[in-house]
Design a protein around this motif. Structure first.
Motif, short mmCIF file in Angstrom:
data_model
loop_
_atom_site.label_atom_id
_atom_site.label_comp_id
_atom_site.label_asym_id
_atom_site.label_seq_id
_atom_site.Cartn_x
_atom_site.Cartn_y
_atom_site.Cartn_z
N MET A 29 90.49 47.64 30.04
CA MET A 29 91.95 47.52 29.93
C MET A 29 92.59 48.90 29.79
N ALA A 30 91.96 49.75 28.99
CA ALA A 30 92.50 51.09 28.78
C ALA A 30 92.42 51.93 30.05
N LEU A 31 91.33 51.81 30.80
CA LEU A 31 91.20 52.55 32.05
C LEU A 31 92.27 52.13 33.06
N VAL A 39 89.96 60.56 30.16
CA VAL A 39 90.43 61.19 28.92
C VAL A 39 91.61 60.41 28.34
N ARG A 40 92.54 60.03 29.23
CA ARG A 40 93.70 59.27 28.78
C ARG A 40 93.28 57.89 28.27
N ALA A 41 92.32 57.26 28.93
CA ALA A 41 91.84 55.94 28.50
C ALA A 41 91.22 56.03 27.11
N LEU A 44 93.97 56.17 24.63
CA LEU A 44 94.57 54.86 24.42
C LEU A 44 93.70 53.99 23.54
N MET A 45 92.38 54.02 23.75
CA MET A 45 91.46 53.26 22.91
C MET A 45 91.56 53.72 21.45
N ALA A 46 91.63 55.02 21.26
CA ALA A 46 91.75 55.55 19.89
C ALA A 46 93.08 55.12 19.27
#
Length: 235
Positions: A29-31, A39-41, A44-46
């Protein structure tokens, strides 16, 4: 048994292994939200609550305790209401299918459910996942026939920690809220129990919550629901 006749279970971290079931799904979902930017994904997960150092989701984080609508609002703050609603429906569909397919039952959970059902307890699920996701997961685990109902965030006017699911389960079963125990691994499960007048607020350490986060709100803390039949039999 303190007059308990019905039990509402949280789903993730209570019936199924949260970490094993949801990291890969959340990462996909984050990807997507990051348009494939690794890196952005990860960022977002964090942001949603994944601790990469400890390799687990943080207690009471958006991913551990929130709804798909909360995740969409967090990851897509710039989009309009209609697009956000459509995105949430898409996430609900994706997580319902993938979450059920990937669900890993916690050790002893199915035996505990069977024991409680056999003892005459009315059983239900109250989750901040979608109702479809909860129902599909119960089917995948082979325990759906033992549950009277599953309430996702989209089945009630107000999701956890509001008491709506407790009131809905009480109306369905004819039980008083004081005859219902709420079992969960996060503070919002226990906050719902208190708000709804549940007879017992039971914290379990099988998910993202810790003894420290749960203790202020729990009437009792168990390692997992595997201990629940024995506890209720001796209470």
């Amino acid at each position: 048994m303190n007059g308990i006749k019905g039990i509402l279970f949280d789903k993730d971290g209570t019936l199924i292994d949260f970490q094993k079931t949801w990291f890969a799904i959340g990462d996909r979902m984050a990807l997507k939200a990051a348009d494939g930017d690794r890196v952005r994904a990860d960022a977002l997960m964090a942001e949603a609550g994944y601790d990469f150092d400890r390799k687990c989701f943080r207690a009471d984080s958006v991913f551990a305790a929130g709804t798909n609508a909360d995740i969409v609002a967090l990851w897509y703050p710039e989009i309009g209401v209609e697009e956000r609603q459509a995105m949430t429906v898409g996430f609900d569909t994706f997580t319902a299918e993938e979450g059920a397919a990937a669900s890993v039952p916690l050790p002893g959970s199915k035996d505990a459910i069977s024991s409680l059902h056999g003892s005459g307890f009315r059983l239900g699920v109250a989750t901040n996942d979608s109702t479809g996701g909860a129902e599909k997961t119960l089917l995948a685990l082979g325990v759906a026939q033992m549950f009277d109902a599953a309430y996702g965030y989209d089945a009630v006017a107000n999701p956890k920690p509001a008491p709506d699911a407790i009131h809905a389960f009480a109306d369905l079963t004819g039980l008083k809220p004081s005859e219902i125990a709420m079992v969960g691994d996060n503070r919002h499960d226990l906050e719902m129990a208190k708000a709804g007048g549940a007879g017992l607020a039971i914290g379990v350490l099988s998910g993202t919550g810790t003894r420290e986060t749960l203790a202020p709100l729990a009437d009792v803390i168990l390692d997992s629901i595997a201990d629940l039949p024995g506890y209720l039999a001796s209470a």
